[in-house]
Design a protein around this motif. Sequence first.
Motif, short mmCIF file in Angstrom:
data_model
loop_
_atom_site.label_atom_id
_atom_site.label_comp_id
_atom_site.label_asym_id
_atom_site.label_seq_id
_atom_site.Cartn_x
_atom_site.Cartn_y
_atom_site.Cartn_z
N LYS A 27 4.96 3.15 -4.14
CA LYS A 27 4.57 2.92 -2.74
C LYS A 27 3.14 3.34 -2.44
O LYS A 27 2.47 2.72 -1.59
CB LYS A 27 5.52 3.68 -1.82
N GLU B 223 1.26 -5.89 2.81
CA GLU B 223 1.18 -6.29 1.40
C GLU B 223 2.14 -7.43 1.10
O GLU B 223 1.83 -8.32 0.31
CB GLU B 223 1.47 -5.07 0.52
N ARG B 224 3.31 -7.40 1.75
CA ARG B 224 4.24 -8.51 1.55
C ARG B 224 3.65 -9.80 2.08
O ARG B 224 3.81 -10.87 1.47
CB ARG B 224 5.58 -8.20 2.22
N ILE C 247 1.21 -11.00 -0.46
CA ILE C 247 1.90 -11.68 -1.56
C ILE C 247 2.30 -13.08 -1.14
O ILE C 247 2.08 -14.07 -1.85
CB ILE C 247 3.15 -10.88 -1.98
N ASN C 248 2.90 -13.19 0.06
CA ASN C 248 3.36 -14.50 0.54
C ASN C 248 2.20 -15.45 0.80
O ASN C 248 2.35 -16.68 0.71
CB ASN C 248 4.18 -14.34 1.81
N SER D 53 -4.85 -13.14 -4.90
CA SER D 53 -4.07 -11.97 -4.51
C SER D 53 -4.61 -10.73 -5.22
O SER D 53 -4.85 -10.76 -6.43
CB SER D 53 -2.59 -12.15 -4.88
N LEU E 17 6.51 -2.55 -1.21
CA LEU E 17 5.48 -3.27 -0.45
C LEU E 17 5.61 -3.03 1.05
O LEU E 17 6.72 -3.08 1.61
CB LEU E 17 5.57 -4.76 -0.73
N THR E 18 4.47 -2.82 1.69
CA THR E 18 4.44 -2.74 3.15
C THR E 18 4.48 -4.15 3.73
O THR E 18 4.38 -5.15 3.00
CB THR E 18 3.15 -2.05 3.63
N GLU E 19 4.60 -4.22 5.05
CA GLU E 19 4.60 -5.52 5.71
C GLU E 19 3.31 -6.28 5.41
O GLU E 19 3.32 -7.49 5.15
CB GLU E 19 4.76 -5.32 7.22
#
Length: 625
Positions: A318, A490-491, A494-495, A308, A486-488
């Motif tokens: 942001k 970036e999330r 992370i996931n 990551s 986090l943006t979509e």
Amino acid sequence: MSIVVAIPSNELLADVWAALTRQTLIAGAIALLLLLAGWILGRQVGKPIELLTGQVSRLSRFRFDTPMRSTSHIREASELSIALDDMAHTIRSFQSISTVLNRGQDLKQLLNDILEQLVSIVGQERGAVYLFNSREQKLELSVNRGLELPQAVNPVAPDASDYDVIQELRRYIAGHPVFAVLRNRRRKLIGVLVIEIENGDQTNLSDDLITFVDEIAGSAAVAIETRELIESQQALLDGIIRLVANAIDAKSPYTGGHCERVPKLAQMLVEQAEQSSEGAFASFGMTEGERYEFHLAAWLHDCGKITSPEYVVDKAVKLETIYNRIHEIRTRFEVLHRDAEITCLKAILAGGDPDQARQDKADVQTRLQEDFRFLAAVNQGSESMEDADIERIHAIAGQTWTRHFSDRLGLSEEEQQALKGHPEPPLPATETLLADKPGHLRAWGEHVPPVRKDDPENRWGFDMVLPEYAYNQGELHNLTVRYGTLTEEERFKINEHIVQTICMLDALPLPDRLARVPRLAGTHHERTDGNGYPCRLTGDDMGIPEKIMAIADVFEALTASDRPYKRGKTLSESLAIMAGMVENGHLDGEVFRLFVSSGVWRDYAEQHLHSDQVDTVDESLFMKP
């Protein structure tokens, strides 16, 4: 004068036949007696031989536990039975020692068993085993059975001969010991076996006994070396796992300790689950191997985070990428601030009203100051953003400024590829104060993660929504994020660490006893309602260990005080949030109630939480089914 009496010939023949008959009868009687005596004697000889034949037959069928002794008045038969019994005992001893050598799991226990078997085989009672410490070049007492011995013998050179090693030991060991120097396959010294000879003639030791001990010691040395290799490999594996976990924590100054704290918390809860006899835990238990498998999985549960991007994991505001882009926006505001000053001066020089020009300048600059403060506050992120705030961001973004320098110079290859197909506008260029530009987008290219259910390369059963772009660094796109920072995209990044965790662990040549490590490590973000990731498993699809990992990961994340985007929550706040997650189908209710009732959260808090996080908790609020 002689008188001659004539005897008839018939009478003489009758006497001869009578005598012959008597002799025949006597001979027959003697023969019968001899036959009877021979039969009786043969039975006496045959019975033990027949018994020994049956016993030898059982030996031929590998029944070495059969007693060989038989009672006989015949010396040879008795000696044969004794020899066969000794042979069976020797074979049983070899079986026992072979079982010990092959099945020993723990080195200490293996040495104990080897010593016990050898001492028993040679008919003695006391002995010891020294292991060689190559780093410190000394023999260390590992197992002792009733002897008064020093804990260490040093110095001992690694290339010392058997004679030198034994002579060094004789300086410290009295009595009548037999020594067997243990060497591995490469003839390197690994230890010494000591057996004290107390029974029998100590001054006339059998060559067979010495040969036997040496041969068994050789097999024992190979077994010890193998066990040491296994234990050193396991220690190496543990060390590498801790190294990876520490590297992940060290990579981010804001998540230090997460990969260490979660395994501890998970292990504490597993112990409570094994002790519980209620509900789903009544039949729950783990073998030693399963506990080690769970231990490894807990340490490796976030190993995918090593892939990551650091700025995503640590994204505190942001507009952060490698740096905080609020500084670029501040520069644009500075340009507009100076433009207002220039406009004012030009108006005065053109003969306009100086007071009005100055007032217009002041109004513009005041508005710019307010707008920048607002954007700076928005950049911090929040639990939620109102629609009115998003509208204001778009209104501010609509302001324009003039760029006089090319934005295509000094770019990396990746940046140039992102702008391919988008010609540069002529200079000077009028641009909006905030923008989402083509250069802000990064396509997946050839590195599309196999997370879609219909992806033929997805052999793990992942089921995640893949964003259109790998990254979207658009300024408006980031500043209008409603929750957090986090943006979509970036999330998802992370996931995706859990996807990488499973793929990385699945690629390892793990032995069968560790086959479930990828699953145990990769399910702590699943939900009981099936809306988790990466595989959308339900509560029925997960076992107790997986549900425990989810509880441990969430509680540690809530209470951690080393995150850039939040403060560590108190115990009551954390448990209340987790209770809500149970109601929403995120966490398992039974495991959560065990977590609360067992007091694991309290024990963990005493070790890892700050004092201001430890508040009063009413457990009854969280025990409702």
